[in-house]
Write an enzyme that holds these catalytic residues in place. Sequence first.
Site, PDB file in Angstrom:
ATOM      1  N   LYS A   3      11.643  -3.799  -2.416  1.00 45.58           N
ATOM      2  CA  LYS A   3      11.578  -2.847  -1.301  1.00 45.58           C
ATOM      3  C   LYS A   3      12.696  -3.069  -0.280  1.00 45.58           C
ATOM      4  O   LYS A   3      12.651  -2.515   0.812  1.00 45.58           O
ATOM      5  CB  LYS A   3      10.222  -2.963  -0.621  1.00 45.58           C
ATOM      6  CG  LYS A   3       9.036  -2.719  -1.554  1.00 45.58           C
ATOM      7  CD  LYS A   3       7.750  -2.847  -0.758  1.00 45.58           C
ATOM      8  CE  LYS A   3       6.550  -2.944  -1.677  1.00 45.58           C
ATOM      9  NZ  LYS A   3       5.324  -3.230  -0.905  1.00 45.58           N
ATOM     10  N   ARG A  55      -5.909  -4.067   1.650  1.00 44.89           N
ATOM     11  CA  ARG A  55      -5.239  -2.834   1.219  1.00 44.89           C
ATOM     12  C   ARG A  55      -6.207  -2.002   0.380  1.00 44.89           C
ATOM     13  O   ARG A  55      -6.852  -2.521  -0.530  1.00 44.89           O
ATOM     14  CB  ARG A  55      -3.985  -3.151   0.395  1.00 44.89           C
ATOM     15  CG  ARG A  55      -2.940  -3.998   1.125  1.00 44.89           C
ATOM     16  CD  ARG A  55      -2.361  -3.334   2.349  1.00 44.89           C
ATOM     17  NE  ARG A  55      -1.809  -2.028   2.063  1.00 44.89           N
ATOM     18  CZ  ARG A  55      -0.606  -1.830   1.502  1.00 44.89           C
ATOM     19  NH1 ARG A  55       0.160  -2.833   1.173  1.00 44.89           N
ATOM     20  NH2 ARG A  55      -0.180  -0.602   1.282  1.00 44.89           N
TER      21      ARG A  55
END
Length: 258
Positions: A55, A248
Amino acid sequence: MPEGDTIHYAANRIRPVLAGQIPDAIETPHPRFGADRWDERLAGRAVEAVEAHGKHLFLRFEGDLTIHSHLRMSGSWGVFGPGRRWHRSPRRAWMIISRSDIKVVEFDGPVLELITETRRRFDRRLAMLGPDVIATDFDEQRFLRRLREDDPTRPIGDALLDQRTVAGIGNLWKVEACFGTQIDPWRRSAEVSDDEALALVRWARPRMQESARTGMQDKYRVVYGRSGRPCPRCATIVQKKGQWDDNRPTYWCPGCQR
Ligand SMILES: [Zn+2]
């Protein structure tokens, strides 16, 4: 969602504009950069390479300077030709790099820094990054080694989010890879065989690579965000629950994921 494919897609669009070129201007309008003078430090330097790893996105300039960016949940890259409408307000632009009539813009940070190559090499977060899920030469053995070094009681879904194990998988691809391979994201990683772990990344890789080329990440959303609806494979109701330390949200089908 800014996951590895989103970042590679941004790099693929930025590269033809900036690689091998000297930008006309580099602006950092966000007040946080007030005295940093990136425009002066980078003036006259060509961009040697535009790289993505997981990322993270890197703009490598001549003379050992690199702009490092990580979008976390909020950031975004844009590449705009003349007359193109920006998808976010100019007030949210942290960096604008101009080259002829094209603007490369980073919106909403939150990690945007100018570092030397030496610092990049010694930065712990960057040095610890696992193999990039999108790279053509993905190292499967290294992925398995890192997975087995991690806490064996950690659910496999959450273990896939650890950027030290595999770089680039975020919450969306975690959910879809587990669904695509019919693996229950709640199984402890100790109870997931090497073959199953490899099946997860082998499922994700070609799809993420395609998304990195096309930018069409949404077409891979099958169960992500679909809790309370019937599973497209077996019609059991899709569940949602926060997972592990970071809580999450995980979506899965208890009917066909084992
Ligand atoms: Zn199902």
